[in-house]
Design a protein around this motif. Structure first.
Motif, PDB file in Angstrom:
ATOM      1  N   GLN A  92       0.811  -1.227   0.000  1.00  6.68           N
ATOM      2  CA  GLN A  92       0.000   0.000   0.000  1.00  6.68           C
ATOM      3  C   GLN A  92       0.839   1.271   0.000  1.00  6.68           C
ATOM      4  OE1 GLN A  92      -1.632   1.315   3.937  1.00  6.68           O
ATOM      5  NE2 GLN A  92      -1.526  -0.883   4.362  1.00  6.68           N
ATOM      6  N   THR A  93       2.155   1.140  -0.050  1.00  2.80           N
ATOM      7  CA  THR A  93       3.025   2.315  -0.055  1.00  2.80           C
ATOM      8  C   THR A  93       3.043   2.938  -1.437  1.00  2.80           C
ATOM      9  OG1 THR A  93       4.411   1.314   1.637  1.00  2.80           O
ATOM     10  CG2 THR A  93       5.359   3.131   0.395  1.00  2.80           C
ATOM     11  N   SER A  94       2.939   4.252  -1.453  1.00  5.22           N
ATOM     12  CA  SER A  94       2.895   4.954  -2.723  1.00  5.22           C
ATOM     13  C   SER A  94       3.798   6.178  -2.665  1.00  5.22           C
ATOM     14  CB  SER A  94       1.467   5.383  -2.999  1.00  5.22           C
ATOM     15  OG  SER A  94       1.405   6.186  -4.132  1.00  5.22           O
ATOM     16  N   PRO A  95       4.685   6.343  -3.616  1.00  2.00           N
ATOM     17  CA  PRO A  95       5.155   5.391  -4.629  1.00  2.00           C
ATOM     18  C   PRO A  95       6.168   4.431  -4.026  1.00  2.00           C
ATOM     19  CG  PRO A  95       6.297   7.461  -4.927  1.00  2.00           C
ATOM     20  CD  PRO A  95       5.321   7.666  -3.795  1.00  2.00           C
ATOM     21  N   GLN A  96       6.691   3.511  -4.838  1.00  2.00           N
ATOM     22  CA  GLN A  96       7.702   2.552  -4.384  1.00  2.00           C
ATOM     23  C   GLN A  96       9.039   2.720  -5.104  1.00  2.00           C
ATOM     24  OE1 GLN A  96       5.986  -1.344  -4.841  1.00  2.00           O
ATOM     25  NE2 GLN A  96       4.545  -1.047  -3.182  1.00  2.00           N
ATOM     26  N   THR A  97       9.057   3.509  -6.169  1.00  2.00           N
ATOM     27  CA  THR A  97      10.274   3.737  -6.952  1.00  2.00           C
ATOM     28  C   THR A  97      10.546   5.238  -7.027  1.00  2.00           C
ATOM     29  OG1 THR A  97       9.804   1.778  -8.270  1.00  2.00           O
ATOM     30  CG2 THR A  97      11.394   3.313  -9.176  1.00  2.00           C
ATOM     31  N   PHE A  98      11.823   5.612  -6.869  1.00  2.00           N
ATOM     32  CA  PHE A  98      12.216   7.020  -6.819  1.00  2.00           C
ATOM     33  C   PHE A  98      13.511   7.231  -7.588  1.00  2.00           C
ATOM     34  CE2 PHE A  98      10.105   5.709  -2.974  1.00  2.00           C
ATOM     35  CZ  PHE A  98       9.145   6.680  -2.775  1.00  2.00           C
ATOM     36  N   GLN A  99      13.696   8.442  -8.112  1.00  2.00           N
ATOM     37  CA  GLN A  99      14.963   8.864  -8.711  1.00  2.00           C
ATOM     38  C   GLN A  99      15.633   9.802  -7.711  1.00  2.00           C
ATOM     39  OE1 GLN A  99      16.220   8.081 -11.926  1.00  2.00           O
ATOM     40  NE2 GLN A  99      14.555   6.617 -12.000  1.00  2.00           N
ATOM     41  N   VAL A 100      16.919   9.579  -7.422  1.00  2.00           N
ATOM     42  CA  VAL A 100      17.641  10.458  -6.504  1.00  2.00           C
ATOM     43  C   VAL A 100      18.984  10.848  -7.101  1.00  2.00           C
ATOM     44  CG1 VAL A 100      16.538   9.592  -4.403  1.00  2.00           C
ATOM     45  CG2 VAL A 100      18.656   8.541  -5.191  1.00  2.00           C
ATOM     46  N   THR A 101      19.447  12.041  -6.694  1.00  2.00           N
ATOM     47  CA  THR A 101      20.774  12.551  -7.037  1.00  2.00           C
ATOM     48  C   THR A 101      21.330  13.203  -5.779  1.00  2.00           C
ATOM     49  OG1 THR A 101      19.984  14.738  -7.682  1.00  2.00           O
ATOM     50  CG2 THR A 101      20.070  13.046  -9.424  1.00  2.00           C
ATOM     51  N   ALA A 102      22.536  13.719  -5.856  1.00  2.00           N
ATOM     52  CA  ALA A 102      23.139  14.386  -4.704  1.00  2.00           C
ATOM     53  C   ALA A 102      22.354  15.634  -4.310  1.00  2.00           C
ATOM     54  CB  ALA A 102      24.588  14.738  -4.997  1.00  2.00           C
ATOM     55  N   THR A 103      21.692  16.287  -5.267  1.00  2.00           N
ATOM     56  CA  THR A 103      20.948  17.513  -4.965  1.00  2.00           C
ATOM     57  C   THR A 103      19.446  17.282  -4.832  1.00  2.00           C
ATOM     58  OG1 THR A 103      20.836  18.031  -7.318  1.00  2.00           O
ATOM     59  CG2 THR A 103      22.659  18.996  -6.064  1.00  2.00           C
ATOM     60  N   ALA A 104      18.963  16.115  -5.178  1.00  3.92           N
ATOM     61  CA  ALA A 104      17.536  15.767  -5.047  1.00  3.92           C
ATOM     62  C   ALA A 104      17.460  14.394  -4.394  1.00  3.92           C
ATOM     63  CB  ALA A 104      16.845  15.777  -6.402  1.00  3.92           C
ATOM     64  N   ASN A 105      17.732  14.369  -3.086  1.00  6.58           N
ATOM     65  CA  ASN A 105      17.875  13.101  -2.391  1.00  6.58           C
ATOM     66  C   ASN A 105      16.818  12.851  -1.314  1.00  6.58           C
ATOM     67  OD1 ASN A 105      18.840  15.145  -0.798  1.00  6.58           O
ATOM     68  ND2 ASN A 105      20.591  14.015  -0.030  1.00  6.58           N
ATOM     69  N   LEU A 106      15.738  13.621  -1.345  1.00 10.35           N
ATOM     70  CA  LEU A 106      14.664  13.461  -0.370  1.00 10.35           C
ATOM     71  C   LEU A 106      13.559  12.599  -0.970  1.00 10.35           C
ATOM     72  CD1 LEU A 106      13.705  14.338   2.464  1.00 10.35           C
ATOM     73  CD2 LEU A 106      12.476  16.199   1.342  1.00 10.35           C
ATOM     74  N   ILE A 107      13.208  11.526  -0.254  1.00  5.99           N
ATOM     75  CA  ILE A 107      12.149  10.614  -0.686  1.00  5.99           C
ATOM     76  C   ILE A 107      10.978  10.756   0.274  1.00  5.99           C
ATOM     77  CG2 ILE A 107      11.508   8.179  -0.853  1.00  5.99           C
ATOM     78  CD1 ILE A 107      14.318   7.568  -1.757  1.00  5.99           C
ATOM     79  N   ASN A 108       9.793  10.968  -0.268  1.00  3.68           N
ATOM     80  CA  ASN A 108       8.569  11.018   0.531  1.00  3.68           C
ATOM     81  C   ASN A 108       7.695   9.842   0.145  1.00  3.68           C
ATOM     82  OD1 ASN A 108       8.911  13.577   1.971  1.00  3.68           O
ATOM     83  ND2 ASN A 108       8.815  14.474  -0.058  1.00  3.68           N
ATOM     84  N   PHE A 109       7.153   9.143   1.149  1.00  3.34           N
ATOM     85  CA  PHE A 109       6.222   8.060   0.890  1.00  3.34           C
ATOM     86  C   PHE A 109       5.187   8.038   2.002  1.00  3.34           C
ATOM     87  CE2 PHE A 109       9.917   6.394   3.061  1.00  3.34           C
ATOM     88  CZ  PHE A 109       9.440   5.526   4.026  1.00  3.34           C
ATOM     89  N   VAL A 110       4.028   7.479   1.709  1.00  8.55           N
ATOM     90  CA  VAL A 110       2.921   7.455   2.663  1.00  8.55           C
ATOM     91  C   VAL A 110       2.374   6.040   2.808  1.00  8.55           C
ATOM     92  CG1 VAL A 110       2.233   9.846   2.234  1.00  8.55           C
ATOM     93  CG2 VAL A 110       1.227   8.026   0.884  1.00  8.55           C
ATOM     94  N   PHE A 111       1.779   5.789   3.966  1.00  5.26           N
ATOM     95  CA  PHE A 111       1.035   4.554   4.199  1.00  5.26           C
ATOM     96  C   PHE A 111       0.035   4.837   5.307  1.00  5.26           C
ATOM     97  CE2 PHE A 111       4.362   4.150   7.345  1.00  5.26           C
ATOM     98  CZ  PHE A 111       3.722   3.588   8.433  1.00  5.26           C
ATOM     99  N   CYS A 112      -0.909   3.926   5.516  1.00  4.42           N
ATOM    100  CA  CYS A 112      -1.866   4.120   6.598  1.00  4.42           C
ATOM    101  C   CYS A 112      -1.951   2.852   7.439  1.00  4.42           C
ATOM    102  CB  CYS A 112      -3.238   4.533   6.082  1.00  4.42           C
ATOM    103  SG  CYS A 112      -4.133   3.266   5.219  1.00  4.42           S
ATOM    104  N   THR A 113      -2.340   3.043   8.701  1.00  2.00           N
ATOM    105  CA  THR A 113      -2.443   1.949   9.656  1.00  2.00           C
ATOM    106  C   THR A 113      -3.647   2.185  10.557  1.00  2.00           C
ATOM    107  OG1 THR A 113      -1.302   0.763  11.428  1.00  2.00           O
ATOM    108  CG2 THR A 113      -0.812   3.101  11.212  1.00  2.00           C
ATOM    109  N   ALA A 114      -4.158   1.108  11.128  1.00  4.27           N
ATOM    110  CA  ALA A 114      -5.306   1.210  12.032  1.00  4.27           C
ATOM    111  C   ALA A 114      -4.888   1.793  13.378  1.00  4.27           C
ATOM    112  CB  ALA A 114      -5.955  -0.156  12.221  1.00  4.27           C
ATOM    113  N   SER A 115      -3.619   1.676  13.731  1.00  2.00           N
ATOM    114  CA  SER A 115      -3.155   2.211  15.012  1.00  2.00           C
ATOM    115  C   SER A 115      -2.642   3.629  14.833  1.00  2.00           C
ATOM    116  CB  SER A 115      -2.057   1.312  15.586  1.00  2.00           C
ATOM    117  OG  SER A 115      -0.944   1.316  14.741  1.00  2.00           O
TER     118      SER A 115
END
Length: 153
Positions: A92-115
């Motif tokens: 359920q994680t979206s997205p699962q694939t990312f492009q990164v470089t030395a200047t664009a190295n921040l990855i954001n991803f989301v998921f949800c849980t009952a707790s």
């Protein structure tokens, strides 16, 4: 009598030294491609998405991951495992694939849980493919204890 005189041999030897020096440094440069790494739990920021549950039994969380990436190369990061407190959230994680470089190295991803925990035990595994060389490294990542979960701004 010899076909070569002393001057011809010395002239030929002088040209071979620079060629050997250049050839020996090129492979070392080509092999210096360190994979992107998670420098530790401090590389993550976690926040609870606003609006209460984001669906039936679903509290949304946003994770930001700041990878350490060496200069000059672009990498494709593919999540292969995302387990939070023993539950697999990769599907359920979206997205699962990312492009990164030395200047664009921040990855954001989301998921949800009952707790609605204030601390997570996160196991994140990923592969990294160097876009310049085409080489893929697998089994990267680890297990991290993440605390200080706040509300997203």
């Amino acid at each position: 009598m010899s076909q070569y005189n002393r001057r011809t041999i010395v002239r030929g030897a002088a040209w071979t030294i620079p060629v050997v020096a250049v050839a020996s440094t090129a492979p070392a440069f080509a092999a210096s491609t360190d994979t992107p790494v998670v420098p530790g739990p401090g590389a993550f920021t976690v926040c609870k998405q606003p609006g209460g549950p984001n669906g039936p039994n679903c509290q949304g969380y946003k994770f930001s991951l700041n990878l350490t990436v060496q200069p000059s190369d672009t990498w494709t990061i593919q999540f292969t495992q995302l387990t939070v407190d023993g539950t697999n959230f990769l599907p359920q994680t979206s997205p699962q694939t990312f492009q990164v470089t030395a200047t664009a190295n921040l990855i954001n991803f989301v998921f949800c849980t009952a707790s609605s925990p204030s601390q997570f035990n996160l196991t994140l595994r990923y592969s990294a493919t160097n876009q310049r060389t085409g080489v893929t490294t697998t089994g990267l990542g680890g297990t991290y204890v993440l605390s200080g979960v706040r509300n997203c701004a």
